[in-house]
Write an enzyme that holds these catalytic residues in place. Structure first.
Site, PDB file in Angstrom:
ATOM      1  CE  LYS A  91     -11.290  -1.894 -19.787  1.00 57.16           C
ATOM      2  NZ  LYS A  91     -12.230  -0.769 -19.779  1.00 57.16           N
TER       3      LYS A  91
ATOM      4  CB  CYS B 255     -19.639   0.406 -20.158  1.00 59.53           C
ATOM      5  SG  CYS B 255     -18.173   0.730 -19.174  1.00 59.53           S
TER       6      CYS B 255
ATOM      7  CB  CYS C 242     -15.778   4.201 -20.464  1.00 58.68           C
ATOM      8  SG  CYS C 242     -16.076   2.794 -21.594  1.00 58.68           S
TER       9      CYS C 242
ATOM     10  CB  CYS D 118     -17.181   0.506 -23.851  1.00 55.44           C
ATOM     11  SG  CYS D 118     -16.926  -0.610 -22.455  1.00 55.44           S
TER      12      CYS D 118
ATOM     13  CD  GLU E   7      -5.025  -1.875 -28.814  1.00 53.00           C
ATOM     14  OE1 GLU E   7      -5.013  -0.648 -28.660  1.00 53.00           O
ATOM     15  OE2 GLU E   7      -6.011  -2.489 -29.287  1.00 53.00           O
TER      16      GLU E   7
ATOM     17  CE1 TYR F 197     -12.061  -0.233  -7.373  1.00 55.11           C
ATOM     18  CE2 TYR F 197     -10.705  -2.043  -8.187  1.00 55.11           C
ATOM     19  CZ  TYR F 197     -11.633  -1.058  -8.410  1.00 55.11           C
ATOM     20  OH  TYR F 197     -12.138  -0.877  -9.665  1.00 55.11           O
TER      21      TYR F 197
ATOM     22  CE  LYS G 170      -9.878  -2.253 -15.729  1.00 56.76           C
ATOM     23  NZ  LYS G 170     -11.005  -1.341 -15.867  1.00 56.76           N
TER      24      LYS G 170
HETATM   25 ZN   LIG Z   1     -16.459   0.802 -20.632  1.00 50.96          ZN
END
Ligand SMILES: [Zn+2]
Length: 324
Positions: free
Chosen positions: A196, A123, A121, A131, A234, A314, A249
């Site tokens: 997403k 961003c 990406c 992005c 998508e 995480y 996500k």
């Molecule tokens: Zn991004």
């Protein structure tokens, strides 16, 4: 006297051994993908204030980190770069000595068997925090694709095992597949962020990656959280364009979507258990309000039960320790 006929479900819950025998969903360390935030500099290990226990780390500290991850049985990491310098076209994403390219080389040198997934990406590298390429306040689709392809190819050249495009431009899988093939990387799979959502659960990540949009929001390219059928469209277009794996996500507020995508598409499915989902649990745990270990394991189990084959989280290191 005749007993009323009813079914005794509790028979299969009587002992730990019996419960284990009939358990339907199992978590393994190899299901987990650990995100790493890589910064320039030396001997740097910055804890992200909104994500206690998660750090930005510099290249020289990757050795200990990768050894720990491997020791825990985790087979894959996904890399996010935090560059020193940003510009309007995200040059740091696709230069040969970009932070993710350097980290990829270091990791593949230290642990060739560790799978390196490169998040693709712009961003983290653009000064406006969007992005893609911005013109007249709007993120331009096709111009952004060109830079994404450059990014993916440079990541593959650095040794990335898997390319994970996340910017939600239309046609990104087709463009990246073509670009990788032309550069000789036919064997590098694409793990597409197919589904997403434009989610408030990404807030802490933007602290971690310094990638908050400087104007507006990402709603013209990320999906509306209210939409379910759009997720299937998508996923379908990404499959047609050549995606090898699909990502949904975030995870927790989208378990229904994970199940829908799993039911409809025959591809390995990854759920991204995002930063806000992590921070909520960490904050409550630090206050002593919840049993962190029990909650994390229940959450990860629910994501797998919903249909995910793999989970980017995480909590990967903690969860792998607790599974041991
Ligand atoms: Zn991004």
């Amino acid at each position: 006297m005749d007993q009323i006929l009813f079914k005794r479900h509790r028979r299969l819950r009587k002992s730990a051994a019996l419960r284990e025998m009939v358990r339907e969903t199992h978590l393994h360390p190899e299901d987990l993908i650990y995100p790493l935030f890589i910064v320039e500099g030396e001997n740097t290990r910055n804890e992200i204030s909104s994500m206690p226990g998660t750090f930005q780390i510099s290249l020289d500290l990757l050795k200990d980190e990768i050894e720990e991850i491997a020791r825990l049985g985790i087979k894959a990491v996904i890399l996010f770069g935090v560059p020193d310098e940003k510009d309007d076209c995200g040059t740091g994403a696709y230069i040969d000595d970009g932070i993710v390219q350097k980290a990829t080389r270091v990791i593949k040198e230290l642990a060739p068997e560790m799978l390196v997934i490169a998040d693709t990406c712009l961003c983290e590298y653009t000064d406006h925090g969007h992005c893609g390429v911005v013109e007249e306040g709007y993120v331009q689709n096709d111009q952004s694709l060109e830079l994404l392809v450059k990014t993916a190819v440079s990541q593959a050249r650095a040794g990335a095992d898997i390319i994970a495009p996340s910017n939600m431009m239309d046609g990104f899988v087709a463009a990246i597949r073509k670009g990788l093939d032309e550069a000789g990387f036919q064997e590098i799979p694409i793990m597409s962020y197919a589904v997403k959502y434009s989610s408030a659960f990404y807030g802490p990540f933007r602290d971690a990656a310094n990638s908050t949009p400087q104007f507006g929001d990402r709603k013209t390219y990320q999906m509306d959280p209210a939409n379910r059928l759009e997720a299937l469209r998508e996923a379908q277009s990404d499959m047609e364009e050549g995606a090898d794996m699909l990502i949904v996500k975030p995870a927790l507020s989208y378990l229904d979507i994970i199940r829908d995508v799993k039911n409809d598409f025959n591809a390995p499915l990854v759920a991204y258990n995002v930063s806000g989902e992590y921070s909520l649990i960490k904050a409550a745990a630090l206050n002593g309000w919840i049993d962190e270990k029990a909650i994390v394991m229940e959450m990860l189990t629910s994501i797998k039960r919903a249909g995910a084959d793999m989970i980017i989280t995480y909590f990967a290191k903690d969860a792998a320790k607790w599974m041991d």
